[in-house]
Motif scaffolding. Sequence first.
Motif, PDB file in Angstrom:
ATOM      1  N   UNK A 175      41.092  48.181  41.594  1.00 43.12           N
ATOM      2  CA  UNK A 175      41.159  46.723  41.616  1.00 43.12           C
ATOM      3  C   UNK A 175      39.751  46.128  41.681  1.00 43.12           C
ATOM      4  N   UNK A 176      39.579  44.990  41.011  1.00 44.05           N
ATOM      5  CA  UNK A 176      38.295  44.279  41.020  1.00 44.05           C
ATOM      6  C   UNK A 176      38.562  42.811  41.357  1.00 44.05           C
ATOM      7  N   UNK A 177      38.555  42.434  42.645  1.00 37.31           N
ATOM      8  CA  UNK A 177      38.729  41.028  43.009  1.00 37.31           C
ATOM      9  C   UNK A 177      37.547  40.191  42.511  1.00 37.31           C
ATOM     10  N   UNK A 178      37.852  39.044  41.911  1.00 33.33           N
ATOM     11  CA  UNK A 178      36.817  38.166  41.363  1.00 33.33           C
ATOM     12  C   UNK A 178      36.694  36.906  42.210  1.00 33.33           C
ATOM     13  N   UNK A 179      35.472  36.446  42.346  1.00 31.55           N
ATOM     14  CA  UNK A 179      35.191  35.207  43.075  1.00 31.55           C
ATOM     15  C   UNK A 179      35.639  34.028  42.220  1.00 31.55           C
ATOM     16  N   UNK A 180      36.751  33.403  42.596  1.00 26.52           N
ATOM     17  CA  UNK A 180      37.319  32.325  41.780  1.00 26.52           C
ATOM     18  C   UNK A 180      36.474  31.052  41.805  1.00 26.52           C
ATOM     19  N   UNK A 181      35.454  31.016  42.645  1.00 28.81           N
ATOM     20  CA  UNK A 181      34.581  29.838  42.672  1.00 28.81           C
ATOM     21  C   UNK A 181      33.487  29.911  41.602  1.00 28.81           C
ATOM     22  N   UNK A 182      33.344  31.064  40.975  1.00 34.49           N
ATOM     23  CA  UNK A 182      32.308  31.227  39.965  1.00 34.49           C
ATOM     24  C   UNK A 182      32.793  30.718  38.609  1.00 34.49           C
ATOM     25  N   UNK A 183      31.899  30.137  37.820  1.00 36.73           N
ATOM     26  CA  UNK A 183      32.273  29.744  36.458  1.00 36.73           C
ATOM     27  C   UNK A 183      32.414  30.979  35.569  1.00 36.73           C
ATOM     28  N   UNK A 184      33.017  30.783  34.407  1.00 40.31           N
ATOM     29  CA  UNK A 184      33.247  31.901  33.493  1.00 40.31           C
ATOM     30  C   UNK A 184      31.949  32.608  33.124  1.00 40.31           C
ATOM     31  N   UNK A 185      30.862  31.834  32.976  1.00 43.33           N
ATOM     32  CA  UNK A 185      29.577  32.434  32.585  1.00 43.33           C
ATOM     33  C   UNK A 185      29.099  33.457  33.608  1.00 43.33           C
ATOM     34  N   UNK A 186      29.317  33.188  34.910  1.00 50.89           N
ATOM     35  CA  UNK A 186      28.895  34.129  35.939  1.00 50.89           C
ATOM     36  C   UNK A 186      29.889  35.289  36.068  1.00 50.89           C
ATOM     37  N   UNK A 187      31.169  35.005  35.893  1.00 53.63           N
ATOM     38  CA  UNK A 187      32.163  36.070  35.942  1.00 53.63           C
ATOM     39  C   UNK A 187      31.983  37.045  34.786  1.00 53.63           C
ATOM     40  N   UNK A 188      31.451  36.545  33.677  1.00 51.12           N
ATOM     41  CA  UNK A 188      31.256  37.398  32.516  1.00 51.12           C
ATOM     42  C   UNK A 188      30.377  38.608  32.845  1.00 51.12           C
ATOM     43  N   UNK A 189      29.341  38.400  33.654  1.00 50.44           N
ATOM     44  CA  UNK A 189      28.466  39.506  34.034  1.00 50.44           C
ATOM     45  C   UNK A 189      29.214  40.570  34.827  1.00 50.44           C
ATOM     46  N   UNK A 190      30.146  40.134  35.666  1.00 52.86           N
ATOM     47  CA  UNK A 190      30.945  41.069  36.453  1.00 52.86           C
ATOM     48  C   UNK A 190      31.889  41.849  35.537  1.00 52.86           C
ATOM     49  N   UNK A 191      32.492  41.174  34.554  1.00 53.54           N
ATOM     50  CA  UNK A 191      33.390  41.855  33.630  1.00 53.54           C
ATOM     51  C   UNK A 191      32.634  42.840  32.741  1.00 53.54           C
ATOM     52  N   UNK A 192      31.416  42.484  32.373  1.00 55.54           N
ATOM     53  CA  UNK A 192      30.614  43.409  31.570  1.00 55.54           C
ATOM     54  C   UNK A 192      30.275  44.666  32.357  1.00 55.54           C
ATOM     55  N   UNK A 193      30.147  44.524  33.675  1.00 54.64           N
ATOM     56  CA  UNK A 193      29.808  45.665  34.519  1.00 54.64           C
ATOM     57  C   UNK A 193      31.040  46.515  34.832  1.00 54.64           C
ATOM     58  N   UNK A 194      32.166  45.862  35.132  1.00 55.83           N
ATOM     59  CA  UNK A 194      33.360  46.592  35.569  1.00 55.83           C
ATOM     60  C   UNK A 194      34.306  46.954  34.421  1.00 55.83           C
TER      61      UNK A 194
END
Length: 510
Positions: A81-100
């Motif tokens: 599981x990879x919980x995501x910080x829902x307060x982040x915009x898509x642009x910042x979440x994109x970096x997390x998705x690229x990593x995970x």
Amino acid sequence: MMTFDILQRRADYSPRKRALVDLATGREYTYAQTNARASAVAEVLREQYGLQPGDRVALLVQNCTEFFEVLFGCAKAGMIAVPLNWRLPAAELQGILEDSVPKLVIYDAQFAQTVAQLKESNSGLQAIVLGEEADAGNPSYESLLAKTSGNPVVMPERLLTDTWYVLYTSGTTGKPKGVIQTFGMALFNHLNVGLPMELTSADVTLNVLPFFHTGGINLLTIPTLLVGGTAMIMKSFDAEFALKLLSREVSAFFAVPAIYLMLSQHPNFADADIAKVRVWACGGAPMPISLLDLYADRGAHIRQGFGMTETGPTVFLMDTQNVRRKVGAVGKPMLFAAARVVDEEGNDLPPDEVGELLVRGPAITPGYWQQPEKTAEAFTADGWLRTGDLAKYDQEGYFFIVDRSKDMFISGGENVYPAEVENVFFQHPAVLEVAVIGIPDSKWGEVGLAVVARKPGQEVSAEKLLEFCNGKLARYKIPKHIEFVSALPRNASGKVVKPDLRKQYAPRFS
């Protein structure tokens, strides 16, 4: 060492015991129901989506019971599981998705636009929306669970070192770092926090911290489920509702100082029967001494602790008997944790000397997701985690977190620890919250700037506040400048975002 399907075991031991309560919807699930729903999630992941062991499943949801259904469902099916910080915009979440690189994201409908953007940028990313209704071609969570066989899915024996989920740190620069969380970390964190808090199946905990953060998951939700207690889940913090629950059935509570501050400021605080709560605990940031005293005078002795995402998180937790005698201490290392205070060369320091805190133990992360260089930087050659926190311990072995090393500044050759200065400001009756940062100064190199939010209806000048510090702080520690604001910037875990303050104010004095 091996671990087993904890949720299935609890469902076997006490099937009709209440496990999870979703305060936003009123839904309550027993251990048998929670296990059945987690089993259905595992079946959906494997049979309907074809995910394989080791695949990642992202969660973009606010606090809800479904979060733990998915977390345990991933464990049953072998996914991460990879919980995501829902307060982040898509642009910042994109970096997390690229990593995970998750194969699937499960999300709240309110984040539909963010998920649509993420799907555009991540080819093959599938999505499931919580609730009964489909969204933009993405099937609904409940409809998928309804199609499952109803057969239990039992997690096979797993190593304690196996990865259960990955939490991304709230860094402001550079590539996101995913902190690996293992099954062993969950177990030993429970031993480090659940045992000293004496959690049992009779306990009811109120869980208000966000679930994309280790505090939300592990303080105290998972420990509550491990002992067979009842975990109440609050979607977003509501001080009035929380005070009602704390006055009635909640027996154990963990929060950050910002939450305790908001509770104390609510009009109902004075009449709330908070002494009914058996155990209180706090972490995430230094607790103002004036706030500790306010609660203690009402019979609520808040036990300060210390931990990090990388430490499971619990390393320290103060014992109730000495909360007032050792004001400001975070306690001694827990049963399954070790700690040292060292100088810049890594030499151990004697009592009362300030240095960097190093920790070690079975609840420490094995490292950062697919970032061996960052992992190597975080640990000493002999396996101690560098926390980046400045600490000291006294003659009795009690530890005190002085400040973050990056927050300390040097004024005229003297070290200034902002947390110490902030504690003095908190003693002033007009101060609601304060953050002290170092800013450039042509004479002293750096001096302090206090950013202050005043209590509603209270007025106090900068001159009066500086005068208040006289005699309570050495001259070099007293800030040279004060700025007033309506509120301080905080991240999702309640910590003041001091880099934002430095970025805003430092250029004025450069």
